[in-house]
Design an enzyme around this catalytic site. Sequence first.
Site, PDB file in Angstrom:
ATOM      1  N   ASP A 399      72.028  29.653  90.095  1.00 51.54           N
ATOM      2  CA  ASP A 399      71.926  30.843  89.501  1.00 51.54           C
ATOM      3  C   ASP A 399      70.234  31.157  89.305  1.00 51.54           C
ATOM      4  O   ASP A 399      69.536  30.212  88.876  1.00 51.54           O
ATOM      5  CB  ASP A 399      72.649  30.621  87.945  1.00 51.54           C
ATOM      6  N   ASN A 407      65.615  42.634  87.652  1.00 47.45           N
ATOM      7  CA  ASN A 407      66.084  43.844  87.951  1.00 47.45           C
ATOM      8  C   ASN A 407      65.332  45.011  87.057  1.00 47.45           C
ATOM      9  O   ASN A 407      65.044  46.043  87.686  1.00 47.45           O
ATOM     10  CB  ASN A 407      67.558  43.916  87.836  1.00 47.45           C
ATOM     11  N   ASP A 416      67.793  43.400  94.987  1.00 50.90           N
ATOM     12  CA  ASP A 416      68.631  43.274  96.159  1.00 50.90           C
ATOM     13  C   ASP A 416      67.707  42.465  97.438  1.00 50.90           C
ATOM     14  O   ASP A 416      68.308  41.475  97.946  1.00 50.90           O
ATOM     15  CB  ASP A 416      68.955  44.679  96.923  1.00 50.90           C
ATOM     16  N   GLU A 443      74.157  37.176  90.616  1.00 55.69           N
ATOM     17  CA  GLU A 443      72.912  36.445  91.077  1.00 55.69           C
ATOM     18  C   GLU A 443      73.286  34.973  91.200  1.00 55.69           C
ATOM     19  O   GLU A 443      72.202  34.040  91.351  1.00 55.69           O
ATOM     20  CB  GLU A 443      71.699  36.664  90.092  1.00 55.69           C
TER      21      GLU A 443
END
Length: 537
Positions: A399, A407, A416, A443
């Site tokens: 993770d 983000n 991305d 993610e």
Amino acid sequence: MSAFPSGTLPLNSPYYIQRPPLETLAYDNIKQPGSITRIKAPRQMGKSSLLLRLLAQARTQEYRTVSIDFQAADTAVYDSLSKFLRWFCATVSRQLHLPIELDYYWDDDIGDKISCTFYFEAYLLEQIETPIVIAFDEVNQVFEHPEIAKDFFPLLRYWHEQAKHLACFQKLRMVVAHSTEVYVPLSIHQSPFNVGVPIQLDPFDCQQIQALAQHYGITQLSESEFDRLTAMVGGHPYLLSLAFYHLQHSQCSLAELLKTAPTQSGVYSHHLRSQLDRVIQQPRLASALKQVVTSPSAVEIDAIPAYQLASLGLVRLVGNRGISACNLYRQYFATQALIRNLPTPRLQQLEQENAQLKTLVNLDSLTGIANRRYFDERLAAEWQRLAARRLPLSLILFDVDYFKGYNDTYGHPAGDRCLQQIARTLRGSLKNPNHLVARYGGEEFAVLLPTTDLYGTQQLAYRLLENIAALKIAHVTSLVATKVVTASLGVASITPQPHRSPESLIAAADEALYQAKHLGRNRVIVNSQHAPIAPCA
């Protein structure tokens, strides 16, 4: 008695069935300065008949009209862009009753497209004070000449854009009739097929079918008979008209018509042969059609053959899948030897294309690694395989730390790119071809390691942790002191057993991942509770 159904329906024809509100939308749009109206439908669905009515409506507004039928052009017209554009300008001039002045306005030094634009701007649009509606019919004929299409259609789009700031081009209203899909590659900013008002001509609904039958004087059919006819030909206007014409002339009963419909002796024989001629000229198209007509449900077929078959009206597209447009086509083409006995090399090519499609289905579109669907399938398969051999199966759940903050700080495009870098690093860190890295969710990633024990998996997990940190992707809002992108990893290893579920391995790794995040992140935690006992040295 009615005339045999063929071609464009005259303005006074009682057999033209309205498709409200499409006619009104089209009539209103040609009143807009510089407008484009796009009439989309497969073959013989009524595009030309609607086009004729649009031109008539334009004339009631005292607009000048021009009809361009690309099938009317000589073959030599398509030899070059210059010949094609000069033919186009000359045709427009004649229909506007203006002298043809091509040589005066054409200049080889500035090129054909600019010369054509100058001819319209400085001559045709200058001479005519009222709006001019140009209707383009059989546009698919131009698609057969890609070298011309890639210049001509962007030219139409350019004129449409010019109308936003040039008054002369505001007088030009274009109506384009084309088959359902356009498969000439054009830039999104140059194509006229993604602007203007689209008018999609769909098959007739029940009320429209009933109205058409009444115009042919067909009143004796029961509801179940209408259902049987519709099941055979769908709501296709031309196929329905043929059926009603023959029933009106009492040449056969409905039962006889339906029985012979998909045969060489049926009322649709000429139509079916012409469709077959178009298909067999392109083996790739025939292969795709065979897939459709021999399958009881919708099947995935390659994009370009799918669009071509849809433009012929043979296939109806449902998402990425194709299904026969009606039972008539399914029954007819399934019995044709030219379709049934396709050459083996073509079938092999089709199998290769199918394999490529299946591969794409198993990939995550963003990162290019395996997706969750494929991970689940692979986990179940490895669990079953290794249970029989009593060998270990290990899993790393991975993770990205504080990714929401990443983000929020850098934006989703940067997020991305970050995930793509991590995916490449994970994939590059695996040396064993039997190991699998997959995007497990947002993610979160998963690394599945068949026949790898807990110690080997733990060592790999630490290497992955180091490799991600080595990317040095800045993450200023991370609570990890290094202020770069880091990860938390949970490790588990189990010897699969037939009576246990693969979910137990996921649960063990997930528990370890939870501990890694709870203890401050940027670390590896191993769940050794279910680990296989190492063999004695």
